[in-house]
Design a protein around this motif. Structure first.
Motif, PDB file in Angstrom:
ATOM      1  N   ASN A 268       1.031  -1.098  -0.198  1.00  0.00           N
ATOM      2  CA  ASN A 268      -0.204   0.124   0.039  1.00  0.00           C
ATOM      3  C   ASN A 268       0.906   1.180  -0.109  1.00  0.00           C
ATOM      4  O   ASN A 268       1.618   1.486   0.962  1.00  0.00           O
ATOM      5  N   PRO A 269       1.122   1.778  -1.185  1.00  0.00           N
ATOM      6  CA  PRO A 269       2.286   2.921  -1.278  1.00  0.00           C
ATOM      7  C   PRO A 269       2.385   4.099  -0.004  1.00  0.00           C
ATOM      8  O   PRO A 269       3.414   4.132  -0.007  1.00  0.00           O
ATOM      9  N   THR A 270       1.407   4.091   0.509  1.00  0.00           N
ATOM     10  CA  THR A 270       1.603   5.163   1.852  1.00  0.00           C
ATOM     11  C   THR A 270       1.730   4.608   3.108  1.00  0.00           C
ATOM     12  O   THR A 270       2.342   5.209   4.105  1.00  0.00           O
ATOM     13  N   HIS A 271       1.470   3.194   3.254  1.00  0.00           N
ATOM     14  CA  HIS A 271       1.827   2.501   4.545  1.00  0.00           C
ATOM     15  C   HIS A 271       2.243   1.483   4.834  1.00  0.00           C
ATOM     16  O   HIS A 271       3.279   1.374   5.585  1.00  0.00           O
ATOM     17  N   PHE A 272       2.060   0.324   3.889  1.00  0.00           N
ATOM     18  CA  PHE A 272       2.418  -1.109   4.148  1.00  0.00           C
ATOM     19  C   PHE A 272       3.213  -1.744   3.229  1.00  0.00           C
ATOM     20  O   PHE A 272       2.906  -1.241   2.077  1.00  0.00           O
ATOM     21  N   SER A 273       3.861  -2.821   3.620  1.00  0.00           N
ATOM     22  CA  SER A 273       4.821  -3.559   2.500  1.00  0.00           C
ATOM     23  C   SER A 273       4.959  -4.887   3.328  1.00  0.00           C
ATOM     24  O   SER A 273       5.189  -4.846   4.398  1.00  0.00           O
ATOM     25  N   VAL A 274       4.502  -5.829   2.249  1.00  0.00           N
ATOM     26  CA  VAL A 274       4.490  -7.186   2.777  1.00  0.00           C
ATOM     27  C   VAL A 274       5.604  -8.145   1.961  1.00  0.00           C
ATOM     28  O   VAL A 274       5.006  -8.032   0.666  1.00  0.00           O
ATOM     29  N   ALA A 275       6.770  -8.536   2.081  1.00  0.00           N
ATOM     30  CA  ALA A 275       7.450  -9.279   1.218  1.00  0.00           C
ATOM     31  C   ALA A 275       7.262 -10.802   1.409  1.00  0.00           C
ATOM     32  O   ALA A 275       7.086 -11.413   2.407  1.00  0.00           O
ATOM     33  N   LEU A 276       6.931 -11.388   0.118  1.00  0.00           N
ATOM     34  CA  LEU A 276       6.518 -12.830   0.100  1.00  0.00           C
ATOM     35  C   LEU A 276       7.401 -13.534  -0.839  1.00  0.00           C
ATOM     36  O   LEU A 276       7.892 -13.137  -1.668  1.00  0.00           O
ATOM     37  N   ALA A 277       7.755 -14.810  -0.170  1.00  0.00           N
ATOM     38  CA  ALA A 277       8.836 -15.719  -1.024  1.00  0.00           C
ATOM     39  C   ALA A 277       8.157 -16.941  -1.449  1.00  0.00           C
ATOM     40  O   ALA A 277       7.207 -17.474  -0.538  1.00  0.00           O
ATOM     41  N   LYS A 290       7.792  -7.724   6.854  1.00  0.00           N
ATOM     42  CA  LYS A 290       6.827  -6.676   6.642  1.00  0.00           C
ATOM     43  C   LYS A 290       6.962  -5.626   7.434  1.00  0.00           C
ATOM     44  O   LYS A 290       7.769  -5.675   8.595  1.00  0.00           O
ATOM     45  N   GLY A 291       6.268  -4.395   6.786  1.00  0.00           N
ATOM     46  CA  GLY A 291       6.696  -3.265   7.822  1.00  0.00           C
ATOM     47  C   GLY A 291       5.443  -2.391   7.506  1.00  0.00           C
ATOM     48  O   GLY A 291       4.790  -2.227   6.477  1.00  0.00           O
ATOM     49  N   ALA A 292       5.539  -1.194   8.458  1.00  0.00           N
ATOM     50  CA  ALA A 292       4.552  -0.059   8.143  1.00  0.00           C
ATOM     51  C   ALA A 292       5.402   1.116   8.168  1.00  0.00           C
ATOM     52  O   ALA A 292       6.624   1.412   8.938  1.00  0.00           O
ATOM     53  N   ASP A 293       4.851   2.050   7.460  1.00  0.00           N
ATOM     54  CA  ASP A 293       5.223   3.632   7.229  1.00  0.00           C
ATOM     55  C   ASP A 293       7.041   3.379   6.865  1.00  0.00           C
ATOM     56  O   ASP A 293       7.300   2.956   5.930  1.00  0.00           O
ATOM     57  N   ILE A 310       7.687  -5.036  -7.245  1.00  0.00           N
ATOM     58  CA  ILE A 310       6.827  -4.255  -6.180  1.00  0.00           C
ATOM     59  C   ILE A 310       5.438  -4.294  -7.087  1.00  0.00           C
ATOM     60  O   ILE A 310       5.364  -3.517  -7.792  1.00  0.00           O
ATOM     61  N   VAL A 311       4.575  -4.932  -6.417  1.00  0.00           N
ATOM     62  CA  VAL A 311       3.151  -4.802  -6.822  1.00  0.00           C
ATOM     63  C   VAL A 311       2.310  -4.078  -5.602  1.00  0.00           C
ATOM     64  O   VAL A 311       2.284  -4.258  -4.638  1.00  0.00           O
ATOM     65  N   GLU A 312       1.446  -3.001  -6.354  1.00  0.00           N
ATOM     66  CA  GLU A 312       0.598  -2.188  -5.602  1.00  0.00           C
ATOM     67  C   GLU A 312      -0.850  -2.847  -5.316  1.00  0.00           C
ATOM     68  O   GLU A 312      -1.219  -3.257  -6.610  1.00  0.00           O
ATOM     69  N   ALA A 317      -2.513  -5.628   0.700  1.00  0.00           N
ATOM     70  CA  ALA A 317      -1.547  -5.254   1.684  1.00  0.00           C
ATOM     71  C   ALA A 317      -1.853  -5.124   2.780  1.00  0.00           C
ATOM     72  O   ALA A 317      -1.161  -5.540   3.879  1.00  0.00           O
ATOM     73  N   ARG A 318      -2.872  -4.537   3.012  1.00  0.00           N
ATOM     74  CA  ARG A 318      -3.513  -4.425   4.484  1.00  0.00           C
ATOM     75  C   ARG A 318      -3.865  -5.639   5.128  1.00  0.00           C
ATOM     76  O   ARG A 318      -3.570  -5.872   6.533  1.00  0.00           O
ATOM     77  N   ALA A 319      -4.667  -6.319   4.403  1.00  0.00           N
ATOM     78  CA  ALA A 319      -5.060  -7.711   4.914  1.00  0.00           C
ATOM     79  C   ALA A 319      -3.669  -8.559   5.234  1.00  0.00           C
ATOM     80  O   ALA A 319      -4.009  -9.271   6.400  1.00  0.00           O
TER      81      ALA A 319
END
Length: 357
Positions: A268-277, A290-293, A310-312, A317-319
């Motif tokens: 979610n470009p403004t808040h969240f990122s989740v890295a999946l392997a 995973k991380g926020a901000d 990187i996919v938006e 991303a929130r879930a």
């Protein structure tokens, strides 16, 4: 200076009570000890008075009857002394053992046995005029005065009630044969002691509860003492907070080191990122970071540096951020959405590989 006890409003912790016990600061009522000793003496007198008297009387009669045969030289006198000693020990050994056990029991019913030299150490408070004044006019002194007064009145009344009916009998003791006098006196003494034991039982019970309450009040703690004890037993909160902070920092470093192994970053470009392997040996994609901000931006920076797609996808991303933890597989309900993204990424990589070829 204000009395520190005014600030001690909190009930003592179990650790405080255990520490007091180790130092020899225990609940101790002398009246309980006195009751056990007198009760033991009454039991001994009523049970063993005849056997003790007979055990000593018969050897002494034989000694007097055969006194002309006794040797009084050094060795003979020593043998005679030892013989008399054995006779006395045999006669009074069991009664004295019972009295000793009674004295020990008086302490055991109040607290377990404690070996501590803390109470023997010199303390300035013991010679302080203020402490001495408190001992003379404090609650303990008042309690001792009331106990003494009650015992004086109570025991006096008991002695009168027990002995008054036998006053005429006691006058006749002057004319009674000594052999008959001892059993009569023993019987009256046992009756008197039994009444005394009953009176002292009430005193002992009341004194024990008073001593327990006094001891408990003495063990109370101030809020500062409770905080200090908590720090000692659980650790300083500041130190624990620092340790927790270091653990979080190390966990973040390990997590960020896993980002280059990711197959895709969902953001979610403004808040969240989740890295999946994911690879074909896995049953489901795994969250490696995973991380926020700020942490979310850091994950994206690392991903760009290692050419990770990187996919938006804002709702996904929130879930994922809310439902999956690091090193865990994604929940089943997100399989379809993640599968589409990973399939798209794989097709994209194959296309790029074909173009390069």
């Amino acid at each position: 200076m204000a009395d520190d006890s005014e600030d001690k409003t909190e009930d003592p912790t179990q650790k405080r009570l255990d520490d007091a016990l180790e130092k020899g600061d225990v609940v101790k009522s002398q009246e309980v000890n006195t009751w056990f000793i007198i009760a033991g003496a009454t039991l001994v007198l009523s049970t063993f008075s005849g056997s003790v008297g007979g055990g000593i009387m018969m050897p002494l009669r034989n000694l007097i009857a055969n006194s002309w045969m006794l040797r009084t030289d050094g060795a003979g006198l020593m043998h005679l002394t030892q013989s008399l000693g054995y006779v006395v020990i045999a006669a009074v050994g069991v009664p004295f053992l019972m009295l000793a056990l009674s004295a020990i029991a008086g302490n055991m019913v109040q607290h377990r046995l404690v070996w501590s030299g803390e109470q023997l150490k010199p303390k300035l408070s013991k010679i302080s005029p203020g402490a001495g004044f408190k001992r003379l006019f404090g609650k303990q002194a008042l309690a001792n005065f009331l106990k003494g007064l009650f015992k004086l009145i109570g025991l006096g009344a008991v002695m009168v009630m027990v002995l008054w009916p036998d006053r005429m009998r006691m006058e006749s003791f002057m004319r009674v044969d000594p052999a008959e006098l001892l059993p009569a006196i023993t019987g009256m003494t046992v009756h008197l002691l039994a009444a005394v034991v009953a009176i002292l039982a009430a005193v002992a019970i009341g004194d024990y509860f008073f001593q327990y309450r006094t001891w408990f009040e003495r063990q109370k703690m101030s809020l500062q003492e409770m905080k200090e004890e908590f720090k000692q037993s659980e650790g300083d909160p500041h130190v624990k907070g620092r340790i927790k902070q270091l653990r979080v920092q190390r966990a973040k470093k390990r997590m960020m080191a896993q980002v280059p192994k990711a197959s895709v970053i969902i953001t979610n470009p403004t808040h969240f990122s989740v890295a999946l392997a994911y690879d074909r040996t896995m049953t489901a994609p795994v969250c490696v970071a995973k991380g926020a901000d700020v942490l979310a931006f850091k994950i994206r920076e690392i991903a760009k540096a290692h050419d990770i797609p990187i996919v938006e996808n804002v709702p996904l991303a929130r879930a994922l951020y809310a439902t999956v933890e690091v090193d865990q597989e994604i929940p089943v309900e997100h399989y379809h959405a993640v599968a589409e993204i990973i399939g798209y990424v794989m097709r994209l990589k194959r296309g790029l590989s074909g173009l390069r070829g």
